[in-house]
Write a protein that holds these residues in place. Structure first.
Motif, PDB file in Angstrom:
ATOM      1  N   ARG A 170       0.845  -1.179   0.000  1.00 25.51           N
ATOM      2  CA  ARG A 170       0.000   0.000   0.000  1.00 25.51           C
ATOM      3  C   ARG A 170       0.892   1.244   0.000  1.00 25.51           C
ATOM      4  N   GLN A 171       0.401   2.282  -0.627  1.00 23.86           N
ATOM      5  CA  GLN A 171       1.220   3.481  -0.773  1.00 23.86           C
ATOM      6  C   GLN A 171       1.464   4.153   0.565  1.00 23.86           C
ATOM      7  N   PHE A 172       0.428   4.171   1.425  1.00 25.01           N
ATOM      8  CA  PHE A 172       0.555   4.802   2.732  1.00 25.01           C
ATOM      9  C   PHE A 172       0.424   3.726   3.803  1.00 25.01           C
ATOM     10  N   LEU A 173       1.484   3.517   4.544  1.00 26.81           N
ATOM     11  CA  LEU A 173       1.472   2.504   5.597  1.00 26.81           C
ATOM     12  C   LEU A 173       0.837   3.113   6.846  1.00 26.81           C
ATOM     13  N   PRO A 174      -0.227   2.475   7.401  1.00 22.40           N
ATOM     14  CA  PRO A 174      -0.842   3.007   8.614  1.00 22.40           C
ATOM     15  C   PRO A 174       0.174   3.187   9.729  1.00 22.40           C
ATOM     16  N   ALA A 175      -0.010   4.221  10.520  1.00 26.14           N
ATOM     17  CA  ALA A 175       0.955   4.527  11.576  1.00 26.14           C
ATOM     18  C   ALA A 175       1.125   3.370  12.544  1.00 26.14           C
ATOM     19  N   LYS A 176       0.028   2.673  12.876  1.00 28.17           N
ATOM     20  CA  LYS A 176       0.121   1.580  13.846  1.00 28.17           C
ATOM     21  C   LYS A 176       1.020   0.459  13.319  1.00 28.17           C
ATOM     22  N   VAL A 177       0.983   0.198  12.008  1.00 27.18           N
ATOM     23  CA  VAL A 177       1.824  -0.842  11.421  1.00 27.18           C
ATOM     24  C   VAL A 177       3.275  -0.375  11.371  1.00 27.18           C
ATOM     25  N   ARG A 178       3.474   0.847  10.922  1.00 23.80           N
ATOM     26  CA  ARG A 178       4.835   1.388  10.829  1.00 23.80           C
ATOM     27  C   ARG A 178       5.521   1.415  12.189  1.00 23.80           C
ATOM     28  N   LEU A 179       4.800   1.851  13.216  1.00 28.99           N
ATOM     29  CA  LEU A 179       5.388   1.950  14.545  1.00 28.99           C
ATOM     30  C   LEU A 179       5.748   0.577  15.105  1.00 28.99           C
ATOM     31  N   PHE A 180       4.885  -0.406  14.863  1.00 26.10           N
ATOM     32  CA  PHE A 180       5.177  -1.740  15.394  1.00 26.10           C
ATOM     33  C   PHE A 180       6.357  -2.374  14.666  1.00 26.10           C
ATOM     34  N   ILE A 181       6.421  -2.188  13.352  1.00 32.47           N
ATOM     35  CA  ILE A 181       7.556  -2.731  12.597  1.00 32.47           C
ATOM     36  C   ILE A 181       8.856  -2.065  13.033  1.00 32.47           C
ATOM     37  N   ASP A 182       8.829  -0.750  13.230  1.00 32.69           N
ATOM     38  CA  ASP A 182      10.018  -0.045  13.717  1.00 32.69           C
ATOM     39  C   ASP A 182      10.436  -0.576  15.090  1.00 32.69           C
ATOM     40  N   TYR A 183       9.449  -0.859  15.929  1.00 32.47           N
ATOM     41  CA  TYR A 183       9.724  -1.377  17.279  1.00 32.47           C
ATOM     42  C   TYR A 183      10.419  -2.738  17.192  1.00 32.47           C
ATOM     43  N   LEU A 184       9.912  -3.626  16.327  1.00 35.37           N
ATOM     44  CA  LEU A 184      10.514  -4.951  16.188  1.00 35.37           C
ATOM     45  C   LEU A 184      11.907  -4.863  15.575  1.00 35.37           C
ATOM     46  N   ALA A 185      12.083  -3.983  14.592  1.00 37.54           N
ATOM     47  CA  ALA A 185      13.387  -3.839  13.947  1.00 37.54           C
ATOM     48  C   ALA A 185      14.445  -3.399  14.957  1.00 37.54           C
ATOM     49  N   GLU A 186      14.084  -2.496  15.851  1.00 35.57           N
ATOM     50  CA  GLU A 186      15.023  -2.050  16.887  1.00 35.57           C
ATOM     51  C   GLU A 186      15.234  -3.136  17.933  1.00 35.57           C
ATOM     52  N   LEU A 187      14.159  -3.878  18.256  1.00 40.11           N
ATOM     53  CA  LEU A 187      14.245  -4.939  19.263  1.00 40.11           C
ATOM     54  C   LEU A 187      15.175  -6.066  18.819  1.00 40.11           C
ATOM     55  N   TYR A 188      15.061  -6.498  17.552  1.00 37.07           N
ATOM     56  CA  TYR A 188      15.854  -7.621  17.054  1.00 37.07           C
ATOM     57  C   TYR A 188      17.178  -7.134  16.463  1.00 37.07           C
ATOM     58  N   GLY A 189      17.136  -6.456  15.348  1.00 37.53           N
ATOM     59  CA  GLY A 189      18.331  -5.850  14.772  1.00 37.53           C
ATOM     60  C   GLY A 189      19.221  -6.829  14.023  1.00 37.53           C
ATOM     61  N   PRO A 190      20.302  -6.301  13.428  1.00 35.21           N
ATOM     62  CA  PRO A 190      21.233  -7.126  12.630  1.00 35.21           C
ATOM     63  C   PRO A 190      21.857  -8.261  13.428  1.00 35.21           C
ATOM     64  N   VAL A 191      22.082  -8.031  14.727  1.00 35.45           N
ATOM     65  CA  VAL A 191      22.567  -9.096  15.616  1.00 35.45           C
ATOM     66  C   VAL A 191      21.529  -9.244  16.722  1.00 35.45           C
ATOM     67  N   PRO A 192      20.542 -10.115  16.555  1.00 30.00           N
ATOM     68  CA  PRO A 192      19.443 -10.216  17.520  1.00 30.00           C
ATOM     69  C   PRO A 192      19.921 -10.674  18.886  1.00 30.00           C
ATOM     70  N   TYR A 193      19.120 -10.354  19.893  1.00 24.09           N
ATOM     71  CA  TYR A 193      19.563 -10.593  21.269  1.00 24.09           C
ATOM     72  C   TYR A 193      19.810 -12.072  21.557  1.00 24.09           C
ATOM     73  N   TRP A 194      19.138 -12.988  20.855  1.00 25.16           N
ATOM     74  CA  TRP A 194      19.380 -14.401  21.109  1.00 25.16           C
ATOM     75  C   TRP A 194      20.728 -14.877  20.569  1.00 25.16           C
ATOM     76  N   GLU A 195      21.414 -14.022  19.798  1.00 21.89           N
ATOM     77  CA  GLU A 195      22.737 -14.363  19.273  1.00 21.89           C
ATOM     78  C   GLU A 195      23.852 -13.727  20.106  1.00 21.89           C
ATOM     79  N   ARG A 196      23.483 -12.824  21.010  1.00 15.72           N
ATOM     80  CA  ARG A 196      24.528 -12.078  21.732  1.00 15.72           C
ATOM     81  C   ARG A 196      25.025 -12.848  22.938  1.00 15.72           C
TER      82      ARG A 196
END
Length: 298
Positions: A272-298
């Motif tokens: 969709r051209q415009f991503l709803p704020a609730k979806v964008r915010l949750f995806i941003d939250y997960l991306a920061e939570l997991y990241g390139p080196v997720p916590y289960w790998e640290r």
């Protein structure tokens, strides 16, 4: 012009799976919901739904129309948030699909901070080991662990996924440590599904083998418990058994071989051209939570 309310009723019917359930959710009578769907079909000059006594399904025209209506409604939601300056203030319901084990271990424990930051937003988390129909099921996004094929959906990579061969120390003490992939034929292997192939990458490139399993189950969690109990060798994700590998309850076997690096943890959502704020915010939250080196790998 088509009545916007009719579009919202149509989307709610698809998400609910029945007119009666949608009517209850909307505070309307089933007759009113049916009338508004018929009015929409008459306006468009085509049938959108196939109706039986037990269920409804989208026609080919209905499928395409539904995808485009979601785009329209999502754009309106985003436009309202932008115009009112509430892009970080969200409400309503965020419907999420995730696999059973990952959702239980790595989504559910982290919902509290996000929900406390957005107290007007409800979370509807559906856990299933089957790939859900995001559009047909009315999901805002799905969290998937896979090699994603080209589709009409949009995916954002959240973290790498690493799968390793592993076994319990007691099993290895009794049966020995395999030195080569060929040695696995002499061992008890625990494929997640009886006919699954293990696709690995090693020193000579990609390789696939089909392990013979003595345990037959449709549950990946049963395989997890079986390998920890010392029943055999399994190919498991580090997000699933990282703690056991760190504690020594499990030992990595043939460490020169791991699963395909094309597998990743991704957030998948309707294009969709415009991503709803609730979806964008949750995806941003997960991306920061997991990241390139997720916590289960640290």
């Amino acid at each position: 012009m088509t009545n916007l309310g009719d579009l919202e009723v149509f989307v709610r019917v698809i998400a609910a799976g029945s007119m009666s359930t949608a009517a209850r959710d909307l505070g309307l009578s089933p007759a009113v919901v049916s009338k508004r769907i018929k009015r929409l079909e008459d306006k468009l000059g085509t049938r959108l739904l196939q109706r039986t006594t037990r269920q409804i399904s989208l026609t080919e025209a209905g499928q395409g129309f539904h995808e485009r209506v979601l785009t329209v409604l999502g754009g309106l939601e985003e436009a309202e948030a932008f115009a009112s300056g509430r892009s970080s203030e969200v409400n309503g319901t965020l419907k999420i699909s995730a696999s059973t084990s990952f959702g239980r271990m790595h989504v559910a424990p982290h919902l509290k901070p996000f929900m406390e930051a957005h107290p007007d937003l409800a979370i509807h988390l559906v856990l299933s080991d089957e790939f859900t129909d995001i559009v047909g099921g009315g999901f805002d996004l799905a969290i998937r662990i896979a090699e994603l094929n080209d589709s009409s959906l949009v995916a954002r990579r959240l973290a790498p996924v690493r799968r390793v061969l592993c076994a319990a120390p007691d099993y290895l003490a009794a049966h020995g440590m395999p030195e080569t992939l060929e040695d696995l034929k002499k061992h008890r292997c625990l494929p997640a599904h009886n006919h699954d192939s293990w696709r690995l990458e090693g020193p000579s490139g990609p390789v696939a083998l089909r392990p013979e399993g003595m345990l037959i189950t449709n549950s990946s969690e049963v395989i997890r418990e079986a390998v920890i109990a010392g029943l055999g060798i399994a190919l498991r994700s580090t997000w699933d058994v990282g703690a056991e590998l760190k504690s020594g309850k499990l030992v990595q076997v043939l460490p020169q071989y791991e699963s395909s690096r094309n597998v990743a943890l991704s957030a998948v959502y309707p294009s969709r051209q415009f991503l709803p704020a609730k979806v964008r915010l949750f995806i941003d939250y997960l991306a920061e939570l997991y990241g390139p080196v997720p916590y289960w790998e640290r």
